[in-house]
Design an enzyme around this catalytic site. Structure first.
Site, mmCIF file in Angstrom:
data_model
loop_
_atom_site.group_PDB
_atom_site.id
_atom_site.type_symbol
_atom_site.label_atom_id
_atom_site.label_comp_id
_atom_site.label_asym_id
_atom_site.label_seq_id
_atom_site.Cartn_x
_atom_site.Cartn_y
_atom_site.Cartn_z
ATOM 1 N N SER A 29 71.860 26.512 1.810
ATOM 2 C CA SER A 29 70.914 25.805 0.952
ATOM 3 C C SER A 29 71.657 24.798 0.096
ATOM 4 O O SER A 29 72.485 25.163 -0.744
ATOM 5 C CB SER A 29 70.167 26.789 0.053
ATOM 6 O OG SER A 29 69.398 26.100 -0.898
ATOM 7 N N HIS A 82 69.484 23.537 4.696
ATOM 8 C CA HIS A 82 68.219 23.918 4.067
ATOM 9 C C HIS A 82 68.003 23.110 2.797
ATOM 10 O O HIS A 82 68.874 23.076 1.913
ATOM 11 C CB HIS A 82 68.231 25.410 3.749
ATOM 12 C CG HIS A 82 66.922 25.951 3.296
ATOM 13 N ND1 HIS A 82 65.874 26.204 4.166
ATOM 14 C CD2 HIS A 82 66.469 26.297 2.055
ATOM 15 C CE1 HIS A 82 64.846 26.683 3.487
ATOM 16 N NE2 HIS A 82 65.176 26.737 2.199
ATOM 17 N N ASP A 119 65.656 22.635 -0.452
ATOM 18 C CA ASP A 119 64.634 23.224 -1.321
ATOM 19 C C ASP A 119 63.986 22.141 -2.176
ATOM 20 O O ASP A 119 64.633 21.527 -3.023
ATOM 21 C CB ASP A 119 65.257 24.287 -2.226
ATOM 22 C CG ASP A 119 65.608 25.558 -1.468
ATOM 23 O OD1 ASP A 119 64.722 26.068 -0.763
ATOM 24 O OD2 ASP A 119 66.751 26.020 -1.573
ATOM 25 N N MET A 138 61.156 21.340 -4.946
ATOM 26 C CA MET A 138 60.332 21.963 -5.985
ATOM 27 C C MET A 138 59.711 20.891 -6.873
ATOM 28 O O MET A 138 60.374 19.901 -7.204
ATOM 29 C CB MET A 138 61.182 22.907 -6.841
ATOM 30 C CG MET A 138 61.953 23.942 -6.045
ATOM 31 S SD MET A 138 62.950 25.008 -7.116
ATOM 32 C CE MET A 138 64.056 25.752 -5.902
ATOM 33 N N HIS A 196 61.988 23.114 2.825
ATOM 34 C CA HIS A 196 61.109 24.149 2.271
ATOM 35 C C HIS A 196 60.444 23.586 1.026
ATOM 36 O O HIS A 196 61.101 23.382 0.005
ATOM 37 C CB HIS A 196 61.943 25.395 1.959
ATOM 38 C CG HIS A 196 61.207 26.450 1.192
ATOM 39 N ND1 HIS A 196 61.859 27.391 0.423
ATOM 40 C CD2 HIS A 196 59.874 26.733 1.072
ATOM 41 C CE1 HIS A 196 60.966 28.187 -0.135
ATOM 42 N NE2 HIS A 196 59.761 27.802 0.243
ATOM 43 N N MET A 234 58.261 23.904 -2.059
ATOM 44 C CA MET A 234 57.628 24.766 -3.059
ATOM 45 C C MET A 234 56.833 23.859 -3.985
ATOM 46 O O MET A 234 57.213 23.592 -5.134
ATOM 47 C CB MET A 234 58.710 25.554 -3.798
ATOM 48 C CG MET A 234 59.361 26.629 -2.949
ATOM 49 S SD MET A 234 60.913 27.263 -3.623
ATOM 50 C CE MET A 234 62.079 26.122 -2.846
ATOM 51 N N MET A 242 60.210 35.011 1.430
ATOM 52 C CA MET A 242 61.012 34.879 0.216
ATOM 53 C C MET A 242 61.481 36.258 -0.236
ATOM 54 O O MET A 242 60.680 37.174 -0.401
ATOM 55 C CB MET A 242 60.211 34.205 -0.894
ATOM 56 C CG MET A 242 59.872 32.746 -0.638
ATOM 57 S SD MET A 242 61.340 31.692 -0.486
ATOM 58 C CE MET A 242 62.114 31.899 -2.095
ATOM 59 N N ASP A 302 65.118 33.992 2.528
ATOM 60 C CA ASP A 302 65.701 33.091 1.527
ATOM 61 C C ASP A 302 65.649 33.753 0.158
ATOM 62 O O ASP A 302 64.570 34.085 -0.328
ATOM 63 C CB ASP A 302 64.917 31.771 1.513
ATOM 64 C CG ASP A 302 65.477 30.753 0.525
ATOM 65 O OD1 ASP A 302 66.510 31.026 -0.107
ATOM 66 O OD2 ASP A 302 64.869 29.675 0.389
#
Length: 329
Positions: A118, A143, A145, A147, A176, A178, A247, A281
Protein backbone atom coordinates in the site's frame (compact mmCIF):
# COMPACT_ATOMS: atom_id res chain seq x y z
CA UNK A 1 -51.78 -1.44 34.51
CA UNK A 2 -49.28 -0.58 37.22
CA UNK A 3 -46.10 -2.65 37.36
CA UNK A 4 -44.87 -3.63 40.80
CA UNK A 5 -41.28 -3.19 41.97
CA UNK A 6 -41.04 -6.97 42.22
CA UNK A 7 -42.15 -7.41 38.61
CA UNK A 8 -39.64 -4.79 37.46
CA UNK A 9 -36.80 -6.52 39.29
CA UNK A 10 -37.84 -9.88 37.86
CA UNK A 11 -37.91 -8.40 34.34
CA UNK A 12 -34.45 -6.86 34.74
CA UNK A 13 -33.07 -10.11 36.12
CA UNK A 14 -34.46 -11.97 33.10
CA UNK A 15 -32.86 -9.47 30.74
CA UNK A 16 -29.48 -9.80 32.46
CA UNK A 17 -29.75 -13.60 32.38
CA UNK A 18 -30.61 -13.53 28.67
CA UNK A 19 -27.72 -11.15 28.00
CA UNK A 20 -25.37 -13.41 29.95
CA UNK A 21 -26.47 -16.45 27.92
CA UNK A 22 -25.94 -14.50 24.68
CA UNK A 23 -22.51 -13.33 25.79
CA UNK A 24 -21.54 -16.91 26.67
CA UNK A 25 -22.65 -18.24 23.28
CA UNK A 26 -20.82 -15.43 21.48
CA UNK A 27 -17.69 -16.01 23.55
CA UNK A 28 -17.74 -19.70 22.68
CA UNK A 29 -17.90 -18.80 19.00
CA UNK A 30 -14.96 -16.41 19.37
CA UNK A 31 -12.96 -19.07 21.19
CA UNK A 32 -13.65 -21.50 18.35
CA UNK A 33 -12.47 -18.96 15.76
CA UNK A 34 -9.21 -18.63 17.67
CA UNK A 35 -8.87 -22.41 17.90
CA UNK A 36 -9.14 -22.67 14.12
CA UNK A 37 -6.80 -19.75 13.42
CA UNK A 38 -4.08 -21.38 15.53
CA UNK A 39 -4.56 -24.78 13.87
CA UNK A 40 -2.05 -25.99 11.28
CA UNK A 41 -4.32 -27.32 8.57
CA UNK A 42 -3.22 -29.73 5.85
CA UNK A 43 -3.91 -28.83 2.22
CA UNK A 44 -6.29 -31.75 1.80
CA UNK A 45 -8.46 -30.33 4.59
CA UNK A 46 -8.54 -26.70 3.41
CA UNK A 47 -12.07 -26.83 2.01
CA UNK A 48 -13.48 -28.29 5.23
CA UNK A 49 -11.40 -25.86 7.30
CA UNK A 50 -12.79 -22.85 5.45
CA UNK A 51 -16.31 -24.24 5.64
CA UNK A 52 -15.93 -24.61 9.42
CA UNK A 53 -14.47 -21.12 9.81
CA UNK A 54 -17.19 -19.59 7.63
CA UNK A 55 -19.84 -20.93 10.01
CA UNK A 56 -18.40 -18.90 12.88
CA UNK A 57 -19.05 -15.39 11.56
CA UNK A 58 -19.29 -13.08 14.59
CA UNK A 59 -22.66 -11.70 15.63
CA UNK A 60 -23.36 -8.16 16.80
CA UNK A 61 -22.97 -9.48 20.33
CA UNK A 62 -19.53 -10.82 19.49
CA UNK A 63 -18.53 -7.47 18.04
CA UNK A 64 -19.59 -5.78 21.26
CA UNK A 65 -17.54 -8.23 23.31
CA UNK A 66 -14.50 -7.60 21.16
CA UNK A 67 -14.87 -3.85 21.51
CA UNK A 68 -15.10 -4.21 25.30
CA UNK A 69 -12.05 -6.45 25.54
CA UNK A 70 -9.82 -4.91 22.89
CA UNK A 71 -10.14 -7.87 20.55
CA UNK A 72 -6.44 -8.53 20.11
CA UNK A 73 -6.04 -11.89 21.81
CA UNK A 74 -4.66 -15.38 21.35
CA UNK A 75 -6.55 -18.44 22.58
CA UNK A 76 -4.59 -18.61 25.85
CA UNK A 77 -5.32 -14.98 26.71
CA UNK A 78 -8.95 -15.44 25.73
CA UNK A 79 -9.27 -18.53 27.94
CA UNK A 80 -7.91 -16.60 30.91
CA UNK A 81 -10.53 -13.90 30.44
CA UNK A 82 -13.42 -16.21 29.48
CA UNK A 83 -12.64 -19.64 31.02
CA UNK A 84 -16.20 -21.00 30.76
CA UNK A 85 -16.43 -20.20 27.06
CA UNK A 86 -13.00 -21.71 26.40
CA UNK A 87 -14.09 -24.97 28.08
CA UNK A 88 -17.30 -25.16 26.04
CA UNK A 89 -15.60 -24.33 22.73
CA UNK A 90 -14.99 -27.16 20.29
CA UNK A 91 -11.41 -27.88 19.35
CA UNK A 92 -10.19 -27.23 15.81
CA UNK A 93 -10.17 -30.97 15.14
CA UNK A 94 -13.79 -31.29 16.28
CA UNK A 95 -14.85 -28.35 14.11
CA UNK A 96 -13.03 -29.84 11.13
CA UNK A 97 -14.64 -33.24 11.55
CA UNK A 98 -18.10 -31.66 11.85
CA UNK A 99 -17.48 -29.72 8.61
CA UNK A 100 -16.41 -32.89 6.79
CA UNK A 101 -19.66 -34.60 7.81
CA UNK A 102 -21.65 -31.74 6.33
CA UNK A 103 -21.27 -30.22 2.89
CA UNK A 104 -17.64 -29.39 3.55
CA UNK A 105 -17.53 -26.34 1.29
CA UNK A 106 -16.78 -25.97 -2.39
CA UNK A 107 -13.44 -27.36 -3.51
CA UNK A 108 -10.73 -24.71 -3.14
CA UNK A 109 -9.38 -23.41 -6.44
CA UNK A 110 -5.79 -22.43 -7.03
CA UNK A 111 -5.65 -18.65 -7.37
CA UNK A 112 -2.60 -16.50 -7.98
CA UNK A 113 -0.86 -15.10 -4.91
CA UNK A 114 -0.82 -11.31 -5.33
CA UNK A 115 1.16 -9.09 -2.97
CA UNK A 116 0.05 -5.45 -2.97
CA UNK A 117 2.16 -2.94 -1.03
CA UNK A 118 0.00 0.00 0.00
CA UNK A 119 1.62 3.22 -1.17
CA UNK A 120 -0.13 5.05 1.67
CA UNK A 121 2.89 3.97 3.74
CA UNK A 122 5.45 5.10 1.15
CA UNK A 123 7.55 8.26 1.25
CA UNK A 124 5.36 10.56 -0.86
CA UNK A 125 8.31 12.82 -1.61
CA UNK A 126 9.86 9.88 -3.50
CA UNK A 127 6.69 8.08 -4.58
CA UNK A 128 7.80 7.02 -8.07
CA UNK A 129 11.11 5.59 -6.87
CA UNK A 130 9.42 3.95 -3.87
CA UNK A 131 6.98 2.18 -6.18
CA UNK A 132 9.76 1.08 -8.53
CA UNK A 133 11.67 -0.31 -5.56
CA UNK A 134 8.65 -2.34 -4.43
CA UNK A 135 8.13 -3.79 -7.91
CA UNK A 136 11.81 -4.70 -8.15
CA UNK A 137 11.57 -6.43 -4.76
CA UNK A 138 8.62 -8.58 -5.85
CA UNK A 139 5.39 -6.60 -5.59
CA UNK A 140 2.65 -7.82 -7.92
CA UNK A 141 0.26 -4.84 -7.61
CA UNK A 142 0.61 -1.35 -6.17
CA UNK A 143 -2.30 -0.61 -3.85
CA UNK A 144 -3.67 2.94 -3.90
CA UNK A 145 -5.85 4.02 -0.96
CA UNK A 146 -8.18 6.86 -1.93
CA UNK A 147 -9.99 8.61 0.94
CA UNK A 148 -12.32 11.58 0.70
CA UNK A 149 -12.51 12.81 4.29
CA UNK A 150 -16.25 12.05 4.27
CA UNK A 151 -16.84 8.30 3.95
CA UNK A 152 -13.77 7.94 6.17
CA UNK A 153 -12.27 10.67 8.36
CA UNK A 154 -8.92 10.81 6.57
CA UNK A 155 -8.03 12.59 3.30
CA UNK A 156 -5.39 11.10 0.99
CA UNK A 157 -4.88 11.11 -2.78
CA UNK A 158 -6.97 10.98 -5.95
CA UNK A 159 -6.85 10.44 -9.68
CA UNK A 160 -4.16 13.11 -10.37
CA UNK A 161 -1.60 11.16 -8.32
CA UNK A 162 -2.58 7.93 -10.09
CA UNK A 163 -2.13 9.70 -13.44
CA UNK A 164 1.35 10.90 -12.45
CA UNK A 165 2.34 7.50 -11.11
CA UNK A 166 1.12 5.76 -14.26
CA UNK A 167 3.92 7.51 -16.19
CA UNK A 168 6.53 5.81 -14.02
CA UNK A 169 5.31 2.24 -13.70
CA UNK A 170 3.75 -0.56 -15.72
CA UNK A 171 2.61 -2.31 -12.57
CA UNK A 172 -1.07 -2.87 -11.84
CA UNK A 173 -2.47 0.16 -10.01
CA UNK A 174 -4.98 -1.36 -7.62
CA UNK A 175 -7.27 1.46 -6.45
CA UNK A 176 -9.40 1.18 -3.30
CA UNK A 177 -11.87 4.06 -3.04
CA UNK A 178 -13.04 4.84 0.47
CA UNK A 179 -15.36 7.57 -0.76
CA UNK A 180 -19.04 8.46 -0.44
CA UNK A 181 -19.94 8.57 -4.12
CA UNK A 182 -17.53 6.25 -5.94
CA UNK A 183 -19.47 6.20 -9.20
CA UNK A 184 -18.65 9.83 -9.98
CA UNK A 185 -14.90 9.06 -9.99
CA UNK A 186 -14.96 6.09 -12.38
CA UNK A 187 -14.17 8.07 -15.58
CA UNK A 188 -11.39 10.02 -13.86
CA UNK A 189 -9.63 6.92 -12.61
CA UNK A 190 -9.98 5.25 -15.99
CA UNK A 191 -8.34 8.22 -17.69
CA UNK A 192 -5.65 8.30 -15.00
CA UNK A 193 -4.64 4.73 -15.81
CA UNK A 194 -6.08 2.74 -12.90
CA UNK A 195 -6.33 -1.01 -13.48
CA UNK A 196 -8.75 -1.94 -10.72
CA UNK A 197 -11.50 0.10 -9.08
CA UNK A 198 -12.73 -1.18 -5.72
CA UNK A 199 -15.63 0.62 -4.04
CA UNK A 200 -17.32 0.13 -0.69
CA UNK A 201 -20.60 -1.73 -0.65
CA UNK A 202 -21.75 0.56 2.14
CA UNK A 203 -21.34 3.64 -0.09
CA UNK A 204 -23.72 2.72 -2.93
CA UNK A 205 -27.38 1.90 -3.43
CA UNK A 206 -27.02 -0.03 -6.71
CA UNK A 207 -23.80 -2.09 -6.74
CA UNK A 208 -24.52 -3.76 -10.09
CA UNK A 209 -24.86 -0.37 -11.77
CA UNK A 210 -21.45 0.68 -10.41
CA UNK A 211 -19.86 -2.63 -11.41
CA UNK A 212 -21.19 -2.22 -14.95
CA UNK A 213 -19.81 1.33 -15.18
CA UNK A 214 -16.38 0.17 -13.98
CA UNK A 215 -16.25 -2.55 -16.62
CA UNK A 216 -17.43 -0.18 -19.34
CA UNK A 217 -14.51 2.07 -18.41
CA UNK A 218 -12.03 -0.75 -18.90
CA UNK A 219 -11.19 -1.43 -15.25
CA UNK A 220 -11.63 -4.54 -13.10
CA UNK A 221 -14.27 -4.13 -10.38
CA UNK A 222 -13.93 -4.92 -6.70
CA UNK A 223 -16.17 -4.48 -3.69
CA UNK A 224 -14.85 -3.69 -0.21
CA UNK A 225 -16.54 -4.52 3.10
CA UNK A 226 -16.05 -2.79 6.43
CA UNK A 227 -15.36 -5.14 9.37
CA UNK A 228 -18.93 -4.88 10.73
CA UNK A 229 -20.69 -5.43 7.39
CA UNK A 230 -22.19 -8.97 7.12
CA UNK A 231 -20.38 -10.91 4.43
CA UNK A 232 -23.66 -12.23 2.99
CA UNK A 233 -24.39 -8.76 1.61
CA UNK A 234 -21.67 -9.17 -1.04
CA UNK A 235 -22.69 -12.65 -2.18
CA UNK A 236 -25.16 -11.46 -4.87
CA UNK A 237 -22.34 -9.62 -6.65
CA UNK A 238 -19.36 -11.97 -6.31
CA UNK A 239 -19.73 -13.56 -9.74
CA UNK A 240 -19.42 -10.12 -11.34
CA UNK A 241 -16.25 -9.11 -9.50
CA UNK A 242 -12.51 -9.35 -9.99
CA UNK A 243 -12.08 -9.35 -6.20
CA UNK A 244 -13.72 -8.79 -2.85
CA UNK A 245 -11.78 -6.75 -0.30
CA UNK A 246 -12.37 -7.72 3.33
CA UNK A 247 -11.21 -4.90 5.59
CA UNK A 248 -9.34 -6.31 8.58
CA UNK A 249 -9.26 -2.90 10.28
CA UNK A 250 -11.64 0.04 10.21
CA UNK A 251 -10.99 1.93 6.96
CA UNK A 252 -9.44 5.38 7.15
CA UNK A 253 -6.08 5.08 8.86
CA UNK A 254 -3.01 2.87 8.63
CA UNK A 255 -1.17 1.22 11.51
CA UNK A 256 -4.22 -0.40 13.19
CA UNK A 257 -4.17 -3.84 14.79
CA UNK A 258 -5.31 -6.83 12.75
CA UNK A 259 -8.93 -7.83 13.45
CA UNK A 260 -8.68 -11.62 13.50
CA UNK A 261 -12.45 -12.09 13.88
CA UNK A 262 -12.95 -10.98 10.25
CA UNK A 263 -11.41 -14.24 8.99
CA UNK A 264 -14.77 -16.11 8.89
CA UNK A 265 -15.85 -13.54 6.28
CA UNK A 266 -12.86 -14.43 4.11
CA UNK A 267 -13.60 -18.12 4.54
CA UNK A 268 -17.28 -17.55 3.78
CA UNK A 269 -16.50 -15.99 0.42
CA UNK A 270 -13.93 -18.64 -0.40
CA UNK A 271 -16.27 -21.50 0.52
CA UNK A 272 -19.06 -20.21 -1.73
CA UNK A 273 -17.07 -18.59 -4.52
CA UNK A 274 -13.78 -20.50 -4.76
CA UNK A 275 -12.68 -18.73 -7.95
CA UNK A 276 -13.08 -15.11 -6.85
CA UNK A 277 -9.99 -13.25 -5.67
CA UNK A 278 -10.15 -12.31 -1.99
CA UNK A 279 -8.16 -9.33 -0.78
CA UNK A 280 -7.39 -8.45 2.83
CA UNK A 281 -6.27 -5.02 4.00
CA UNK A 282 -5.38 -3.78 7.46
CA UNK A 283 -2.82 -4.92 10.02
CA UNK A 284 -1.55 -7.63 7.67
CA UNK A 285 2.08 -8.39 8.50
CA UNK A 286 4.37 -11.40 8.55
CA UNK A 287 2.93 -12.57 11.89
CA UNK A 288 -0.74 -12.27 10.79
CA UNK A 289 -0.48 -13.40 7.16
CA UNK A 290 -0.98 -17.09 7.92
CA UNK A 291 -4.46 -16.52 9.36
CA UNK A 292 -5.39 -14.72 6.12
CA UNK A 293 -3.99 -17.32 3.76
CA UNK A 294 -5.57 -20.25 5.62
CA UNK A 295 -8.95 -18.50 5.46
CA UNK A 296 -8.59 -18.17 1.67
CA UNK A 297 -7.17 -14.71 0.95
CA UNK A 298 -4.86 -14.53 -2.07
CA UNK A 299 -4.54 -10.75 -2.60
CA UNK A 300 -2.55 -9.31 0.27
CA UNK A 301 -2.43 -5.58 1.01
CA UNK A 302 0.17 -4.40 3.47
CA UNK A 303 1.45 -0.91 4.17
CA UNK A 304 3.65 -0.66 7.24
CA UNK A 305 4.13 -4.44 7.11
CA UNK A 306 6.15 -3.93 3.91
CA UNK A 307 7.25 -0.30 3.67
CA UNK A 308 7.93 -0.07 7.40
CA UNK A 309 10.25 -3.06 7.81
CA UNK A 310 14.00 -3.35 7.32
CA UNK A 311 13.72 -5.87 4.47
CA UNK A 312 10.53 -5.29 2.42
CA UNK A 313 11.52 -7.93 -0.12
CA UNK A 314 11.79 -10.58 2.59
CA UNK A 315 8.44 -9.55 4.05
CA UNK A 316 6.77 -9.91 0.64
CA UNK A 317 8.44 -13.28 0.13
CA UNK A 318 7.13 -14.54 3.48
CA UNK A 319 3.62 -13.35 2.62
CA UNK A 320 3.64 -14.93 -0.83
CA UNK A 321 5.03 -18.21 0.52
CA UNK A 322 2.25 -18.32 3.11
CA UNK A 323 -0.46 -17.75 0.50
CA UNK A 324 1.05 -20.35 -1.85
CA UNK A 325 1.30 -22.88 0.99
CA UNK A 326 -2.49 -22.69 1.37
CA UNK A 327 -3.35 -23.60 -2.19
CA UNK A 328 -2.61 -20.46 -4.22
CA UNK A 329 -0.38 -20.55 -7.27
Amino acid sequence: SAVSVRDTCTYRTSLLRAQSMTDTADNVKLAEILNLLEYEVEKKDLSAYRYALAGLAPTEGSQAILKRTGGSMDSKAFAEKFPDAAKKARTASELLEAAKKQDGGAESKAKKAIICPSILSADFARLASECSRMVDLGADFLHVDVMDGHFVPNLTIGAPVVKSLRKHTKSVLDCHLMVSNPEQWIPDFNKAGADTFCFHLEAVSDPLKVIKAIKQNGMKPGIALKPDTPVSKVFPYCEHLHHVLVMTVEPGFGGQKFMWWTMPKVAGICARFPSVNIQVDGGVKTHTIHACSKAGANMIVSGSGIFGVEDPGKAMEIMKTSVCSQGAA
